[in-house]
Design a protein around this motif. Structure first.
Motif, PDB file in Angstrom:
ATOM      1  N   HIS A   1       0.872  -1.177   0.000  1.00 32.69           N
ATOM      2  CA  HIS A   1       0.000   0.000   0.000  1.00 32.69           C
ATOM      3  C   HIS A   1       0.906   1.223   0.000  1.00 32.69           C
ATOM      4  O   HIS A   1       1.721   1.401   0.913  1.00 32.69           O
ATOM      5  CB  HIS A   1      -0.897   0.006   1.246  1.00 32.69           C
ATOM      6  N   TYR A   2       0.793   2.050  -1.036  1.00 27.77           N
ATOM      7  CA  TYR A   2       1.599   3.264  -1.177  1.00 27.77           C
ATOM      8  C   TYR A   2       0.792   4.455  -0.686  1.00 27.77           C
ATOM      9  O   TYR A   2      -0.415   4.541  -0.928  1.00 27.77           O
ATOM     10  CB  TYR A   2       2.015   3.456  -2.637  1.00 27.77           C
ATOM     11  N   TYR A   3       1.461   5.386  -0.014  1.00 26.37           N
ATOM     12  CA  TYR A   3       0.754   6.536   0.558  1.00 26.37           C
ATOM     13  C   TYR A   3       1.724   7.692   0.779  1.00 26.37           C
ATOM     14  O   TYR A   3       2.934   7.529   0.671  1.00 26.37           O
ATOM     15  CB  TYR A   3       0.070   6.143   1.872  1.00 26.37           C
ATOM     16  N   ASP A   4       1.180   8.841   1.104  1.00 27.24           N
ATOM     17  CA  ASP A   4       1.958  10.030   1.438  1.00 27.24           C
ATOM     18  C   ASP A   4       2.154  10.060   2.955  1.00 27.24           C
ATOM     19  O   ASP A   4       1.176   9.957   3.708  1.00 27.24           O
ATOM     20  CB  ASP A   4       1.227  11.296   0.968  1.00 27.24           C
ATOM     21  N   ARG A   5       3.394  10.189   3.397  1.00 31.28           N
ATOM     22  CA  ARG A   5       3.688  10.188   4.839  1.00 31.28           C
ATOM     23  C   ARG A   5       2.936  11.285   5.596  1.00 31.28           C
ATOM     24  O   ARG A   5       2.640  11.126   6.774  1.00 31.28           O
ATOM     25  CB  ARG A   5       5.180  10.415   5.073  1.00 31.28           C
TER      26      ARG A   5
ATOM     27  N   TYR B   1      -7.282  -0.331  -0.569  1.00 30.10           N
ATOM     28  CA  TYR B   1      -6.582  -0.680  -1.804  1.00 30.10           C
ATOM     29  C   TYR B   1      -5.119  -1.001  -1.555  1.00 30.10           C
ATOM     30  O   TYR B   1      -4.420  -0.277  -0.837  1.00 30.10           O
ATOM     31  CB  TYR B   1      -6.689   0.465  -2.819  1.00 30.10           C
ATOM     32  N   MET B   2      -4.668  -2.085  -2.175  1.00 29.38           N
ATOM     33  CA  MET B   2      -3.273  -2.498  -2.135  1.00 29.38           C
ATOM     34  C   MET B   2      -2.928  -3.021  -3.528  1.00 29.38           C
ATOM     35  O   MET B   2      -3.798  -3.055  -4.404  1.00 29.38           O
ATOM     36  CB  MET B   2      -3.051  -3.576  -1.067  1.00 29.38           C
TER      37      MET B   2
ATOM     38  N   LEU C   1       3.471   0.419   2.981  1.00 30.43           N
ATOM     39  CA  LEU C   1       3.340  -0.691   3.922  1.00 30.43           C
ATOM     40  C   LEU C   1       3.353  -1.961   3.100  1.00 30.43           C
ATOM     41  O   LEU C   1       2.745  -2.019   2.030  1.00 30.43           O
ATOM     42  CB  LEU C   1       2.017  -0.610   4.687  1.00 30.43           C
ATOM     43  N   LYS C   2       4.014  -2.974   3.604  1.00 34.69           N
ATOM     44  CA  LYS C   2       4.066  -4.277   2.945  1.00 34.69           C
ATOM     45  C   LYS C   2       3.528  -5.304   3.940  1.00 34.69           C
ATOM     46  O   LYS C   2       4.021  -5.390   5.063  1.00 34.69           O
ATOM     47  CB  LYS C   2       5.505  -4.592   2.546  1.00 34.69           C
TER      48      LYS C   2
END
Length: 181
Positions: A5-9, A77-78, A96-97
């Protein structure tokens, strides 16, 4: 299999516009356009929220038809494995993995590629994985036959599929990770 899951810190993980009202979601996108014009989200279509909700309704209906277990109205979503392209979407990107083994697989659905183009009425190229939602067992067969899109199409030159999207229809596993944010 690892799910990413990719995101903005600055905003944190698993922040979904569809958890908001249409008006709130559009306001968030407007702020992103002003504050982070270089981000992927800043370039979204003005009708993105409506298109996203329509797509999520299709996902929900298809997953119900397959007997999936939905504990959420809309999914988290991932993606399956690392996506170099998605890792560039955010100005202050992070990810996150989580191993697929940590999830109840009955709460996971998949599209080969992003769900929006996968179910788009504008894409009619005859590929067998268009307009289809898969269970965990079904996506394993598709991966065996076609591989991971990020391995053969990370740059998008061979079509819209750049990763396999995962729809997580439960808060159980995600919640264990969110307590750290």
């Amino acid at each position: 299999m690892e799910l990413y899951h990719y995101y903005d810190r600055t905003t944190g993980p698993f922040r979904n516009l569809s958890d908001l009202s249409v008006e709130e979601a559009k306001a968030v996108l407007a702020r992103i356009r002003q504050e982070k014009p270089g981000s992927q989200s800043a370039g979204r279509d003005p009708l993105y929220v409506e298109h996203r909700r329509n797509c999520e309704e299709i996902l929900r209906k298809e997953f119900a038809r397959k007997g999936g277990r939905m504990e959420r109205r809309i999914p988290h979503y991932m993606v399956v494995e690392h996506s170099p392209w998605l890792s560039t979407w955010f100005e202050n990107g992070a990810y996150l993995k989580i191993s697929v083994e940590e999830f109840d697989k009955r709460t996971l659905s998949f599209t080969y590629g992003d769900s929006m183009p996968a179910f788009s009425p504008l894409i009619n190229d005859g590929k067998e994985y268009r307009k289809k939602l898969y269970t965990y067992e079904e996506i394993l067969d598709i991966i065996h036959r076609y591989g991971l899109p990020q391995d053969w199409n990370d740059d998008g030159h061979r079509g819209p599929e750049r990763y396999i999207e995962v729809h997580v229809w439960s808060d159980e596993t995600i919640g264990r990770y969110l307590k750290f944010f």
